[in-house]
Structure formats: structure tokens, C-alpha cells
Design a protein around this motif. Sequence first.
Motif, short mmCIF file in Angstrom:
data_model
loop_
_atom_site.label_atom_id
_atom_site.label_comp_id
_atom_site.label_asym_id
_atom_site.label_seq_id
_atom_site.Cartn_x
_atom_site.Cartn_y
_atom_site.Cartn_z
N SER A 184 0.84 -1.19 0.00
CA SER A 184 0.00 0.00 0.00
C SER A 184 0.88 1.25 0.00
O SER A 184 1.97 1.26 0.57
N PRO A 185 0.38 2.33 -0.62
CA PRO A 185 1.18 3.55 -0.71
C PRO A 185 1.10 4.36 0.58
O PRO A 185 0.16 4.22 1.37
N GLY A 186 2.07 5.21 0.79
CA GLY A 186 1.98 6.18 1.87
C GLY A 186 0.96 7.24 1.51
O GLY A 186 0.48 7.33 0.38
N GLU A 187 0.63 8.08 2.48
CA GLU A 187 -0.39 9.10 2.25
C GLU A 187 -0.04 10.01 1.08
O GLU A 187 -0.91 10.47 0.35
N ALA A 188 1.26 10.26 0.90
CA ALA A 188 1.67 11.16 -0.17
C ALA A 188 1.36 10.60 -1.55
O ALA A 188 1.30 11.35 -2.53
N TYR A 189 1.19 9.28 -1.64
CA TYR A 189 0.98 8.66 -2.94
C TYR A 189 -0.44 8.11 -3.12
O TYR A 189 -0.73 7.46 -4.11
N SER A 240 0.17 -7.50 -0.92
CA SER A 240 1.47 -7.71 -0.29
C SER A 240 1.42 -7.49 1.22
O SER A 240 2.07 -8.21 1.98
N ASP A 241 0.61 -6.50 1.67
CA ASP A 241 0.55 -6.23 3.10
C ASP A 241 -0.86 -6.29 3.67
O ASP A 241 -1.08 -5.98 4.83
N GLY A 242 -1.83 -6.68 2.84
CA GLY A 242 -3.19 -6.87 3.34
C GLY A 242 -3.95 -5.60 3.65
O GLY A 242 -4.97 -5.65 4.32
N GLN A 243 -3.48 -4.46 3.16
CA GLN A 243 -4.17 -3.19 3.40
C GLN A 243 -5.16 -2.91 2.28
O GLN A 243 -5.06 -3.46 1.17
N GLN A 244 -6.12 -2.04 2.56
CA GLN A 244 -7.09 -1.64 1.57
C GLN A 244 -7.21 -0.12 1.55
O GLN A 244 -7.21 0.51 2.61
#
Length: 309
Positions: A199-204, A236-240
Motif C-alpha cells: 500500500s502507498p503512503g499518504e503522499a501517494y 502484499s501487506d493486506g491493506q485496503q
Amino acid sequence: MTGIGDPSTSTTPPSVPDTPGSDSVGPEFHGPDVHVTDGRGIVGRPLALSPSRAADFKQCPLLYRYRAIDRFPETPTAAQTRGTVVHAALENLFDLPAELRTQDSAELLVEGAWAALCEGDPELAKVIGDGGQEAFLAGAYKLIATYYTMENPTAFDADAVEEHVEIDADDMLMRGFIDRIDVAPTGEIRVVDYKTGRSPGEAYEAKALFQMKFYALAILRTRGVVPARLQLMYLSDGQQLIYRPDHDELLRFERTLRAIWQAIRAAVASGDFRPKRSWLCKFCEHHARCPEFGGEIPPYPGPPAGFVA
């Protein structure tokens, strides 16, 4: 309106409340309507705006030219190839009856997708290296395992998978493939896209959502409704990453797309595609053709067949 969610097992269509909580190789450009090739690669369809090519032009107009006009071949990475395999497995998963959409079935579909890719292009085996197949497939199985922590595909049916969209909206031709569309019994639409990276950071986040807004606009133009939810699933990290667009926002986004499309058309007509250096250049295969790295831009082959300025 955006948010990264923790992994949760979703078994419901998009009308219920949320539970808190680069990828594939060219999925947007394959299709049954492409049959003719020439020295510049696949031809036979008019120039169109897709999420990937719009992102290319914003990143570097010269990169857009090399990918959309010259169509110079690029070597996929192992990660991109793994993304293609996992996308194919998840697409085929929803062709099975609900009770058969188990993790074991998905892993078998991974093996089948990899075999089919290698049969179609034996050179792909070189991407993962000699003796690398076991580790390559293990990485794909891990992504599948993460997917099953995020939702239960035996509990719902998809309305569409790998949905091809092509829309001619006032001389702006839009084209792409949507990983999955879900429709709730009450009619709400959820657009789902699988990402095999992190998952991307907030900036992306905005860059990540550009593709999803493109597809939301496509749904609006083809089905006449604004999707209730756009959902990026990072395997890859299970985030949405979840986003709820509104009608006015999509109309503003359409104007942004139209400006990009007009800039692309002007560049295609003139042949003026200027390089734009950034940190992303380290991933580019075209340094030998880029003046930013001492390379020489090859002669412009001209607009694609059928292009009218």
C-alpha cells in the motif's frame, strides 16, 4: 474520503458498512480485437487514453511516446510477472461455483496461469531465472493467502471480472480493464482493483486513486451511476484503500482527463515528446534513447494509423 484499512474478511456486497481495518504486465492492452502487428508492436485500434498511458504521459511524455507510439518492447520484472499470474488466478476464481472458490483452488489457478503464460511466451521463464520457479510460485501463493485474509470469495458473486471498457466521450476515447465489479442486491456498485505491491503512503494515495477514478468515470458513463465504493486491495501487506466518489468530483476528473488527452493529441500530431527527469527514471529501460542520460531520441515514426489531428 480515503483511508487505508486493516485486513478484514469481507463477505458482503458494497452496501454494508466497512469493517475497519506495480502490478501486472500490461493488463489494459490485451483484448480480442487486436490481431494485426507491425514493426512498432500491436496495432489495429485507435489511440486511446488508459490509466497507465495517462500516468506515463504525466510522468514523462517521452516515456509515453516509447510505450504508446514506438511500442518498444520492455522486459517485465519478476514482480510484474507474478502480478499477472495472480491477477489471472483471481479472475478465473470467480468463474468457479462459489463453494469451489477455496484457497486451494486459487493456488491451482496460479499454477495454471503461470503454465499458460510460459506456453504463450517461453522467454518469460528467463525472467525468474534458472531454478527460480519454486520461489516464484511461493511468492504468488503468499499473495493469494493474504487475499483470503481480506475477503471470502465463497460468500458472494462478482458482477464482472476483467471488464473491458471502451468509451468515446466527445472525441476522447477511454479504454481499460477493471479487475472486478460487484453489485449489491440494493444496486450499489463496488469497483475492486488488486495490487500485488504494498500500500502507498499518504503522499501517494492520490496517484493510486487516479486509476480508480478513471474506472469510476467509466462506470458512470456506461451504467449511468456513480460507484458507491472504489476499493484497492494491496495483497502484499493486506491493506485496503477505500474511496467514495461523488458525481461532481467525477465530472471534474473528466475535465482533467480531457486536458491530458488534448496534450497527448498535440504531442502525437507534432512529435514533440519531451523527457521529464524524476526519481522514477531509475526504473526506466529507455536510458539509451533518452537525452537526460546521454542517449539519442530515435526519429519519430509519426502518428499511429488512423490518427486525425
